[in-house]
Design a protein around this motif. Structure first.
Motif, PDB file in Angstrom:
ATOM      1  N   PHE A  11       0.854  -1.186   0.000  1.00  0.00           N
ATOM      2  CA  PHE A  11       0.000   0.000   0.000  1.00  0.00           C
ATOM      3  C   PHE A  11       0.888   1.233   0.000  1.00  0.00           C
ATOM      4  CE2 PHE A  11      -2.406   3.283   2.352  1.00  0.00           C
ATOM      5  CZ  PHE A  11      -3.496   3.397   1.502  1.00  0.00           C
ATOM      6  N   SER A  13       0.915   5.490  -0.501  1.00  0.00           N
ATOM      7  CA  SER A  13      -0.046   6.579  -0.383  1.00  0.00           C
ATOM      8  C   SER A  13       0.648   7.915  -0.187  1.00  0.00           C
ATOM      9  CB  SER A  13      -0.988   6.328   0.798  1.00  0.00           C
ATOM     10  OG  SER A  13      -0.260   6.313   2.014  1.00  0.00           O
ATOM     11  N   ARG A  69      -9.664  -7.773   4.360  1.00  0.00           N
ATOM     12  CA  ARG A  69     -10.414  -6.762   3.605  1.00  0.00           C
ATOM     13  C   ARG A  69     -11.871  -6.717   4.057  1.00  0.00           C
ATOM     14  NH1 ARG A  69     -10.612  -3.398  -0.458  1.00  0.00           N
ATOM     15  NH2 ARG A  69     -12.368  -3.356  -1.878  1.00  0.00           N
ATOM     16  N   HIS A  74     -11.769  -2.329   9.405  1.00  0.00           N
ATOM     17  CA  HIS A  74     -10.823  -2.033   8.329  1.00  0.00           C
ATOM     18  C   HIS A  74     -11.544  -1.373   7.158  1.00  0.00           C
ATOM     19  CE1 HIS A  74      -7.927  -3.626   5.060  1.00  0.00           C
ATOM     20  NE2 HIS A  74      -7.464  -2.484   5.523  1.00  0.00           N
ATOM     21  N   ALA A  75     -12.736  -1.851   6.830  1.00  0.00           N
ATOM     22  CA  ALA A  75     -13.516  -1.255   5.743  1.00  0.00           C
ATOM     23  C   ALA A  75     -13.856   0.200   6.050  1.00  0.00           C
ATOM     24  CB  ALA A  75     -14.792  -2.065   5.504  1.00  0.00           C
ATOM     25  N   ARG A  78     -10.715   2.250   5.568  1.00  0.00           N
ATOM     26  CA  ARG A  78     -10.439   2.438   4.135  1.00  0.00           C
ATOM     27  C   ARG A  78     -11.324   3.539   3.552  1.00  0.00           C
ATOM     28  NH1 ARG A  78     -11.154  -3.013   3.805  1.00  0.00           N
ATOM     29  NH2 ARG A  78     -12.775  -2.736   2.248  1.00  0.00           N
ATOM     30  N   GLY A  81      -9.999   6.790   4.554  1.00  0.00           N
ATOM     31  CA  GLY A  81      -8.777   7.041   3.799  1.00  0.00           C
ATOM     32  C   GLY A  81      -9.074   7.623   2.429  1.00  0.00           C
ATOM     33  N   ARG A  82     -10.026   7.013   1.747  1.00  0.00           N
ATOM     34  CA  ARG A  82     -10.390   7.500   0.409  1.00  0.00           C
ATOM     35  C   ARG A  82     -10.968   8.914   0.464  1.00  0.00           C
ATOM     36  NH1 ARG A  82     -12.020   2.129   0.023  1.00  0.00           N
ATOM     37  NH2 ARG A  82     -14.153   2.657   0.583  1.00  0.00           N
ATOM     38  N   TYR A  86      -6.113  10.536   2.220  1.00  0.00           N
ATOM     39  CA  TYR A  86      -5.137  10.336   1.151  1.00  0.00           C
ATOM     40  C   TYR A  86      -5.427  11.193  -0.070  1.00  0.00           C
ATOM     41  CZ  TYR A  86      -4.052   6.215   3.917  1.00  0.00           C
ATOM     42  OH  TYR A  86      -3.707   5.379   4.944  1.00  0.00           O
ATOM     43  N   LEU A  91      -2.723   0.150  -4.324  1.00  0.00           N
ATOM     44  CA  LEU A  91      -2.625  -1.115  -3.607  1.00  0.00           C
ATOM     45  C   LEU A  91      -2.213  -2.188  -4.605  1.00  0.00           C
ATOM     46  CD1 LEU A  91      -3.508  -2.427  -0.736  1.00  0.00           C
ATOM     47  CD2 LEU A  91      -5.264  -3.437  -2.170  1.00  0.00           C
TER      48      LEU A  91
END
Length: 104
Positions: A11, A13, A69, A74-75, A78, A81-82, A86, A91
Motif C-alpha cells: 500500500f 499513499s 479486507r 478495516h472497511a 479504508r 482514507g479515500r 489520502y 494497492l
C-alpha cells in the motif's frame, strides 16, 4: 517470516496532512487489529516528510487477505482514507516466491 511462498499487500499513499484528523489513532488501531487477523505474518511501514508512505503487510494466503479486507473496522478506515486522509493511493498484491537478506 516463514519461508516463501507467501503474499505481500503493498500500500503506497500520499497523505493529506490535517492535524487532528484522526489518522494516527486509526492507523494505530489498524496495526493492532491486523495482528489478530488469522494468516497475518507481519508488516513494514515508512512515511517520508513529504507525506508519501509505503506499508507492506504479509499474509499466508489470498484467503487471509480477503478476510482482512472484509473486516468491518478495516472497511470503515479504508472509506475514511479515500474520502479524508489520502491525496493518492495504490494497492498491489504480490506473491513472494523468494526472500533473503541479512538479519541482525
Amino acid at each position: 517470516m516463514p519461508k516463501p511462498p507467501y503474499y505481500a499487500v503493498i500500500f503506497s499513499s500520499k497523505r493529506r496532512e490535517v492535524p487532528g484528523d484522526g489518522y494516527a489513532e486509526a492507523a494505530a488501531r489498524m496495526a493492532e487489529l491486523v495482528q489478530q487477523q488469522p494468516g497475518f505474518l507481519g508488516a513494514e511501514s515508512t512515511r517520508g516528510d513529504d507525506g508519501f508512505g509505503i506499508t507492506v503487510a504479509y499474509f499466508d494466503s489470498e484467503a487471509s487477505i480477503a478476510a482482512w479486507r472484509a473486516n468491518a473496522e478495516h472497511a470503515a478506515a479504508r472509506a475514511r482514507g479515500r474520502s479524508e486522509w489520502y491525496e493518492h493511493f495504490e494497492l498491489r498484491i504480490a506473491r513472494v516466491e523468494r526472500a533473503y537478506g541479512k538479519q541482525p
